[in-house]
Design a protein around this motif. Structure first.
Motif, PDB file in Angstrom:
ATOM      1  N   GLY A 156      33.542  71.099   5.957  1.00 28.43           N
ATOM      2  CA  GLY A 156      32.642  71.823   6.850  1.00 28.43           C
ATOM      3  C   GLY A 156      31.184  71.611   6.487  1.00 28.43           C
ATOM      4  O   GLY A 156      30.329  71.428   7.362  1.00 28.43           O
ATOM      5  N   PHE A 157      30.882  71.601   5.185  1.00 30.23           N
ATOM      6  CA  PHE A 157      29.507  71.342   4.744  1.00 30.23           C
ATOM      7  C   PHE A 157      29.084  69.907   5.067  1.00 30.23           C
ATOM      8  O   PHE A 157      27.950  69.664   5.498  1.00 30.23           O
ATOM      9  CB  PHE A 157      29.378  71.590   3.237  1.00 30.23           C
ATOM     10  N   VAL A 158      30.010  68.972   4.854  1.00 33.08           N
ATOM     11  CA  VAL A 158      29.717  67.564   5.151  1.00 33.08           C
ATOM     12  C   VAL A 158      29.437  67.403   6.645  1.00 33.08           C
ATOM     13  O   VAL A 158      28.496  66.703   7.049  1.00 33.08           O
ATOM     14  CB  VAL A 158      30.893  66.661   4.721  1.00 33.08           C
ATOM     15  N   GLU A 159      30.231  68.067   7.466  1.00 26.15           N
ATOM     16  CA  GLU A 159      30.069  67.984   8.917  1.00 26.15           C
ATOM     17  C   GLU A 159      28.725  68.572   9.344  1.00 26.15           C
ATOM     18  O   GLU A 159      28.050  68.022  10.222  1.00 26.15           O
ATOM     19  CB  GLU A 159      31.217  68.717   9.613  1.00 26.15           C
ATOM     20  N   GLY A 163      25.628  66.574  11.125  1.00 30.05           N
ATOM     21  CA  GLY A 163      25.084  66.979  12.420  1.00 30.05           C
ATOM     22  C   GLY A 163      25.996  66.703  13.593  1.00 30.05           C
ATOM     23  O   GLY A 163      25.593  66.854  14.750  1.00 30.05           O
ATOM     24  N   HIS A 164      27.240  66.325  13.314  1.00 27.67           N
ATOM     25  CA  HIS A 164      28.231  66.117  14.371  1.00 27.67           C
ATOM     26  C   HIS A 164      29.611  66.086  13.724  1.00 27.67           C
ATOM     27  O   HIS A 164      29.740  65.979  12.500  1.00 27.67           O
ATOM     28  CB  HIS A 164      27.971  64.809  15.130  1.00 27.67           C
ATOM     29  N   LEU A 166      32.751  64.565  12.389  1.00 29.01           N
ATOM     30  CA  LEU A 166      33.250  63.271  11.926  1.00 29.01           C
ATOM     31  C   LEU A 166      34.676  63.045  12.394  1.00 29.01           C
ATOM     32  O   LEU A 166      35.081  61.908  12.662  1.00 29.01           O
ATOM     33  CB  LEU A 166      33.172  63.204  10.399  1.00 29.01           C
ATOM     34  N   MET A 167      35.450  64.119  12.499  1.00 29.69           N
ATOM     35  CA  MET A 167      36.822  63.997  13.002  1.00 29.69           C
ATOM     36  C   MET A 167      36.826  63.550  14.455  1.00 29.69           C
ATOM     37  O   MET A 167      37.615  62.684  14.853  1.00 29.69           O
ATOM     38  CB  MET A 167      37.569  65.322  12.844  1.00 29.69           C
ATOM     39  N   LEU A 168      35.933  64.137  15.245  1.00 34.52           N
ATOM     40  CA  LEU A 168      35.847  63.745  16.651  1.00 34.52           C
ATOM     41  C   LEU A 168      35.385  62.304  16.778  1.00 34.52           C
ATOM     42  O   LEU A 168      35.843  61.564  17.660  1.00 34.52           O
ATOM     43  CB  LEU A 168      34.885  64.677  17.393  1.00 34.52           C
ATOM     44  N   GLN A 169      34.520  61.886  15.891  1.00 36.03           N
ATOM     45  CA  GLN A 169      33.987  60.524  15.928  1.00 36.03           C
ATOM     46  C   GLN A 169      35.050  59.485  15.586  1.00 36.03           C
ATOM     47  O   GLN A 169      35.133  58.433  16.233  1.00 36.03           O
ATOM     48  CB  GLN A 169      32.818  60.394  14.945  1.00 36.03           C
ATOM     49  N   PHE A 170      35.900  59.787  14.595  1.00 37.97           N
ATOM     50  CA  PHE A 170      36.838  58.781  14.097  1.00 37.97           C
ATOM     51  C   PHE A 170      38.298  59.017  14.473  1.00 37.97           C
ATOM     52  O   PHE A 170      39.111  58.091  14.397  1.00 37.97           O
ATOM     53  CB  PHE A 170      36.729  58.685  12.572  1.00 37.97           C
ATOM     54  N   LEU A 171      38.665  60.231  14.861  1.00 36.70           N
ATOM     55  CA  LEU A 171      40.080  60.543  15.099  1.00 36.70           C
ATOM     56  C   LEU A 171      40.392  60.910  16.546  1.00 36.70           C
ATOM     57  O   LEU A 171      41.484  61.383  16.834  1.00 36.70           O
ATOM     58  CB  LEU A 171      40.522  61.686  14.179  1.00 36.70           C
ATOM     59  N   SER A 172      39.456  60.713  17.446  1.00 39.19           N
ATOM     60  CA  SER A 172      39.697  61.030  18.859  1.00 39.19           C
ATOM     61  C   SER A 172      40.446  59.874  19.520  1.00 39.19           C
ATOM     62  O   SER A 172      39.849  58.882  19.925  1.00 39.19           O
ATOM     63  CB  SER A 172      38.367  61.291  19.583  1.00 39.19           C
ATOM     64  N   THR A 173      41.777  60.018  19.619  1.00 41.21           N
ATOM     65  CA  THR A 173      42.608  58.920  20.133  1.00 41.21           C
ATOM     66  C   THR A 173      43.362  59.273  21.412  1.00 41.21           C
ATOM     67  O   THR A 173      44.012  58.409  21.989  1.00 41.21           O
ATOM     68  CB  THR A 173      43.620  58.480  19.065  1.00 41.21           C
ATOM     69  N   VAL A 174      43.325  60.537  21.841  1.00 41.14           N
ATOM     70  CA  VAL A 174      43.968  60.925  23.095  1.00 41.14           C
ATOM     71  C   VAL A 174      42.908  61.531  24.015  1.00 41.14           C
ATOM     72  O   VAL A 174      41.879  62.024  23.541  1.00 41.14           O
ATOM     73  CB  VAL A 174      45.113  61.938  22.858  1.00 41.14           C
ATOM     74  N   PRO A 175      43.120  61.511  25.326  1.00 41.19           N
ATOM     75  CA  PRO A 175      42.132  62.058  26.262  1.00 41.19           C
ATOM     76  C   PRO A 175      41.824  63.523  25.955  1.00 41.19           C
ATOM     77  O   PRO A 175      42.740  64.334  25.744  1.00 41.19           O
ATOM     78  CB  PRO A 175      42.817  61.912  27.621  1.00 41.19           C
ATOM     79  N   ASN A 176      40.544  63.876  25.898  1.00 40.51           N
ATOM     80  CA  ASN A 176      40.159  65.255  25.609  1.00 40.51           C
ATOM     81  C   ASN A 176      38.745  65.516  26.108  1.00 40.51           C
ATOM     82  O   ASN A 176      38.003  64.586  26.435  1.00 40.51           O
ATOM     83  CB  ASN A 176      40.240  65.527  24.100  1.00 40.51           C
ATOM     84  N   TYR A 186      20.602  73.946  15.938  1.00 38.92           N
ATOM     85  CA  TYR A 186      21.494  73.654  14.820  1.00 38.92           C
ATOM     86  C   TYR A 186      22.879  73.260  15.336  1.00 38.92           C
ATOM     87  O   TYR A 186      23.365  73.787  16.348  1.00 38.92           O
ATOM     88  CB  TYR A 186      21.642  74.860  13.891  1.00 38.92           C
ATOM     89  N   TYR A 187      23.523  72.362  14.596  1.00 41.19           N
ATOM     90  CA  TYR A 187      24.893  71.961  14.935  1.00 41.19           C
ATOM     91  C   TYR A 187      25.869  73.037  14.479  1.00 41.19           C
ATOM     92  O   TYR A 187      25.729  73.593  13.383  1.00 41.19           O
ATOM     93  CB  TYR A 187      25.239  70.629  14.260  1.00 41.19           C
ATOM     94  N   ARG A 188      26.863  73.329  15.306  1.00 39.18           N
ATOM     95  CA  ARG A 188      27.898  74.302  14.986  1.00 39.18           C
ATOM     96  C   ARG A 188      29.168  73.558  14.579  1.00 39.18           C
ATOM     97  O   ARG A 188      29.751  72.843  15.396  1.00 39.18           O
ATOM     98  CB  ARG A 188      28.169  75.213  16.192  1.00 39.18           C
ATOM     99  N   ILE A 189      29.596  73.714  13.347  1.00 42.26           N
ATOM    100  CA  ILE A 189      30.752  72.958  12.862  1.00 42.26           C
ATOM    101  C   ILE A 189      32.040  73.440  13.531  1.00 42.26           C
ATOM    102  O   ILE A 189      32.151  74.598  13.928  1.00 42.26           O
ATOM    103  CB  ILE A 189      30.892  73.056  11.333  1.00 42.26           C
ATOM    104  N   MET A 190      33.030  72.539  13.645  1.00 39.16           N
ATOM    105  CA  MET A 190      34.292  72.922  14.273  1.00 39.16           C
ATOM    106  C   MET A 190      35.520  72.401  13.545  1.00 39.16           C
ATOM    107  O   MET A 190      36.649  72.587  14.010  1.00 39.16           O
ATOM    108  CB  MET A 190      34.319  72.469  15.734  1.00 39.16           C
ATOM    109  N   GLY A 191      35.332  71.747  12.375  1.00 39.65           N
ATOM    110  CA  GLY A 191      36.465  71.328  11.573  1.00 39.65           C
ATOM    111  C   GLY A 191      37.488  70.537  12.363  1.00 39.65           C
ATOM    112  O   GLY A 191      37.134  69.678  13.177  1.00 39.65           O
TER     113      GLY A 191
END
Length: 461
Positions: A156-159, A163-164, A166-176, A186-191
């Motif tokens: 969460g701190f890394v995210e 500022g965005h 990282l899971m969404l950037q690298f692990l988004s593989t299905v339509p969403n 400020y960016y709101r983290i979402m894990g």
């Protein structure tokens, strides 16, 4: 001599069942153990938008579901134990009523997801009850949840720094439709969740389990002080006011329900922590991190007291007031004549409605941040009422277990359960029900373990 022999056998039974907390009966089945471990870990840390899309999203948890169904069909003993556990659960009846509502809603609305999404969530919960009791073990499950909590807390701190997501950037593989969220600059983290509000719901659950000492079987707020700190910090980094408020209430309840010794230690450590935090903010209030922390704290104060202190730290008061103001109109959804009170709309991607306020003003509602009203929209009164029956039944079962077995684990799970569902009054579940179902599964696994132990002891006596 006979009584002495019985006492020895009872002691042997206790030792046997204590050993099952770490090494349950079916842990030796390596393939079954591996699949269930994958399900448990993936359920917590892997996002819903990671998987394979084959007309239907095959996520990590659903892939595990399919493997476990195949395994159970090939192993009669596993299937038999699973069915027995399913039938023993006190929540099975209200959940089956709820599932029946989803079936006829699916048929009437021609919407397969109205049933399938609920079915897989409930199936996963029952699979986890079986897995925790017979395959993984209660203590190992708690260790895994705590390990995942450390990972998510640090991530969460890394995210936030990135500022965005990282899971969404690298692990988004299905339509969403998942997007990065920002507020007041400020960016709101979402894990691993699809929205900061969803991550806030998950953190509320993890905070509770972080305060449980599974070795001493007792509750202590500062059992894992570093983990508690990073989880609470993550809650504030989500920017979710409801989760922030619930988390603080949860911490207070955990403190109150600790034993006398731990309560005194908690008070002492809390005073030191508050003093240290005040000193830190006094030094850093002009820095970016200090300003952000003060903004989050004062936003929460504004929400409770109706003040506007947070504007001094850069909070977007207009946006916050707009997001809060429309909530008073949400109950008017029950009065919409075009919503069928007996058959819901099913799982629709969007919902919009115009309602007439008490002063005759027309208000457009495009977002429904209340899980219970969403249930009414999806499954009408039958679905909403049957799900409320499940919640009440689960609470009653947990309370009974607290008094009957003096279970501290049940106590902490009850706290997290209530806090989660209270939080849903201000937000939708946002695909986080799988997390609370994991905690429900942990409760029933321990309850069934104790029931089996007590039954074995009675047979000797």
């Amino acid at each position: 001599m006979e009584n002495q022999a019985k006492a020895v056998k009872v002691e042997e039974i206790k030792k046997h069942y204590d050993a099952l907390l770490d090494k349950p009966e079916l842990q030796g089945l390596k393939l079954l153990f591996g699949i269930n471990m994958f399900l448990l870990i993936a359920l917590i840390v892997m996002p819903q938008y990671f998987g394979i899309h084959l007309g239907y999203d095959i996520t990590c948890s659903r892939f595990s579901n399919i493997l476990l169904i195949i395994y159970a069909l090939l192993q009669y003993r596993v299937l038999n134990l699973f069915i027995k556990n399913f039938l023993k659960c006190s929540i099975t009846i209200p959940l089956m009523i709820y599932l029946f509502v989803t079936i006829y809603t699916m048929i009437y609305r021609i919407n397969i997801n109205a049933f399938m999404l609920v079915f897989f969530e409930l199936l996963t919960m029952y699979m986890l009850i079986f897995a925790i009791r017979y395959v993984i073990g209660i203590r190992k499950t708690i260790k895994i949840i705590i390990g995942c909590s450390y990972f998510l807390g640090v991530y969460g701190f890394v995210e936030f720094v990135a500022g965005h997501s990282l899971m969404l950037q690298f692990l988004s593989t299905v339509p969403n439709n998942v997007k990065n969220c920002y507020r007041s600059g400020y960016y709101r983290i979402m894990g691993p969740c699809g929205h900061p509000l969803g991550y806030g719901l998950l953190l509320v659950l993890l905070i509770a389990i972080a305060c449980y000492d599974y070795k001493k079987e007792e509750i202590f707020l500062y059992k894992r002080p570093f983990l508690l700190f990073i989880l609470i910090a993550n809650v504030f980094l989500t920017g979710s006011r409801s989760s922030q408020g619930i988390a603080l209430v949860e911490v207070f309840i955990i403190m109150l329900l600790s034993n006398r010794k731990n309560f005194k230690k908690t008070i002492f450590y809390s005073l030191l922590l508050l003093g240290g935090m005040a000193f830190f903010l006094a030094l850093t209030y002009k820095t970016k991190i200090g300003n952000y922390l003060l903004m989050q704290i004062t936003v929460l104060v504004d929400h409770v007291l109706g003040t506007e202190i947070s504007v001094n730290f850069g909070a977007d008061i207009t946006t916050l007031q707009n997001s809060e103001g429309y909530r008073e109109y949400l109950p008017l959804i029950f009065k919409l004549d075009w919503l069928n009170p007996l058959i819901g709309r099913g799982v629709q991607k969007t919902f919009g409605a115009e309602v007439v306020g008490s002063n005759g003003e027309i208000v457009y509602i495009g977002s429904v941040d209340n899980y219970y009203i969403v249930q009414y929209i999806k499954y009408a009164y039958p679905g909403m009422v049957s799900y409320l029956m499940y919640i009440v039944t689960c609470i009653i079962t947990m309370v009974r277990n607290v008094f009957k077995n003096r279970s501290e684990l049940t106590k902490i799970l009850l706290i997290s359960f209530c806090c989660y569902y209270i939080n849903l009054w201000w937000v939708d579940s946002i695909q986080t029900l799988k997390f609370i179902y994991l905690f429900v599964a942990l409760f029933f696994a321990e309850a069934f373990w104790k029931k089996d132990r007590d039954k074995a002891e009675k047979q000797i006596k």
